[in-house]
Design an enzyme around this catalytic site. Structure first.
Site, PDB file in Angstrom:
ATOM      1  N   GLU A 126      41.891  47.054  43.660  1.00  0.00           N
ATOM      2  CA  GLU A 126      41.379  45.714  44.151  1.00  0.00           C
ATOM      3  C   GLU A 126      41.340  45.630  45.834  1.00  0.00           C
ATOM      4  O   GLU A 126      42.181  46.426  46.295  1.00  0.00           O
ATOM      5  CB  GLU A 126      41.950  44.644  43.932  1.00  0.00           C
ATOM      6  CG  GLU A 126      41.590  43.255  44.381  1.00  0.00           C
ATOM      7  CD  GLU A 126      42.224  42.034  44.219  1.00  0.00           C
ATOM      8  OE1 GLU A 126      41.903  40.925  44.143  1.00  0.00           O
ATOM      9  OE2 GLU A 126      43.543  41.916  43.859  1.00  0.00           O
ATOM     10  N   LYS A 133      35.362  37.289  41.461  1.00  0.00           N
ATOM     11  CA  LYS A 133      36.506  36.970  40.832  1.00  0.00           C
ATOM     12  C   LYS A 133      36.371  35.355  40.676  1.00  0.00           C
ATOM     13  O   LYS A 133      36.209  34.601  41.523  1.00  0.00           O
ATOM     14  CB  LYS A 133      37.582  37.324  41.802  1.00  0.00           C
ATOM     15  CG  LYS A 133      39.114  36.995  41.426  1.00  0.00           C
ATOM     16  CD  LYS A 133      40.085  37.773  42.576  1.00  0.00           C
ATOM     17  CE  LYS A 133      41.233  37.654  42.182  1.00  0.00           C
ATOM     18  NZ  LYS A 133      42.302  38.220  43.158  1.00  0.00           N
ATOM     19  N   CYS A 151      42.280  41.194  39.088  1.00  0.00           N
ATOM     20  CA  CYS A 151      43.593  40.588  39.509  1.00  0.00           C
ATOM     21  C   CYS A 151      44.191  39.576  39.006  1.00  0.00           C
ATOM     22  O   CYS A 151      44.306  39.364  37.733  1.00  0.00           O
ATOM     23  CB  CYS A 151      43.744  40.658  41.106  1.00  0.00           C
ATOM     24  SG  CYS A 151      45.674  40.651  41.575  1.00  0.00           S
TER      25      CYS A 151
END
Length: 296
Positions: A45, A118, A155
């Site tokens: 990331e 995300k 993540c």
């Protein structure tokens, strides 16, 4: 999806020099390509910079890039040179004042196969991502590539079984999580162990519940808190690949950089789902309460 794929995981420590970080990534990609010729290469990331979300600073927005841009052109060229699908993780400037934490996937011919913004954005001490990132608006849609359909998330998304399930239900053949997570120095050794084990366990559970492999690539090394409010983050590494029954196929160490190529048998998904037909036995008529925030 090919019967088997060779996936390369690149776990690195980062510096404040963005150009150096990009150069080191390109060198790692070229080295692993020369020796192993992987089909898939996965980066961690926000790999172009330090993890800037430890503090809230408007200056850090200068790190963001437009998609497409000269930076994405360089990654596209790298994918083409490697003849591999390349999963990147970039700080996207979508418009003035509008930014995302975005994974961009390049196919082996250098074309942009797709992107994922995300969805789950944390806001915790040393992880002030809500200051920087607007929650994703592209949903949980797998990205079609020349090697198969990839369920790419980022993540904090990895803690939510709903995202993994929707990706699997939408035909994802592999779940991929670029990651930046670690310990704060005041945590006790026992607490550090609990956190790491939880992180590994939740992602292995996505593999088990959905009968598909999972790749998670984290960063490593210590990054200080520029504000001095906390003692910084020691990223815990442990990038790994799990098979469709949650079996660990490879795992990185905590404290060092690591490049690993793992052969993943993609035909095992069909076998495992015949043994454990979780998708068949789901009670979709009974799950409406999950759409609520909480069932009081």
């Amino acid at each position: 999806m090919k019967k088997s794929i060779k996936a390369a995981l690149i776990q690195q420590a980062k510096t404040a020099d963005v150009a150096l970080n990009r150069t080191r990534l390109a060198e790692a990609v070229r080295a692993v390509t020369k020796e192993h010729h992987p089909d898939l290469i996965v980066l961690q990331e926000l790999h172009d910079s330090l993890y800037f979300c430890q503090t809230e600073s408007a200056d850090n927005f200068d790190l963001a890039i437009e998609i497409p841009s000269a930076v994405t052109d360089d990654y596209a060229a790298l994918a083409r040179e490697a003849d591999a699908v390349l999963v990147t993780s970039l700080f996207e400037r979508r418009a003035p004042g509008l930014y995302h934490n975005t994974a961009v996937v390049f196919d082996r011919d250098g074309s942009m196969a797709g992107k994922y913004r995300k969805m789950h954005i944390p806001d915790d001490p040393a992880y002030y991502e809500k200051y920087y990132f607007t929650p994703g608006d592209l949903g949980f849609h797998p990205i079609d590539t020349s090697i198969g359909r990839l369920g790419v998330m980022v993540c904090w998304d990895q803690w939510y079984p709903e995202g993994a399930r929707v990706m699997a239900m939408s035909g994802a053949e592999l779940l991929i999580y670029p990651t930046a997570i670690g310990w704060e120095s005041t945590d006790t050794p026992e607490e550090k162990e609990r956190q790491l084990n939880a992180w590994i366990t939740i992602q292995r559970s996505h593999a088990v519940a959905n009968g598909i492999p999972v790749i998670s690539v984290n960063r490593t090394g210590f990054e200080p808190d520029p504000s001095g409010v906390t003692n910084g983050i020691t990223f815990w590494g442990h990038s790994f690949v799990a098979g469709p029954q949650g079996e660990i196929l490879a795992m990185a160490p905590a404290e060092s950089e690591w490049i690993k190529v793992v052969e993943i048998d993609m035909e095992r998904t069909e076998t495992v789902r015949r043994w454990w037909p979780f998708l068949r036995d789901r009670r979709i008529d009974a799950y409406t309460p999950i759409l609520r925030r909480y069932n009081d």
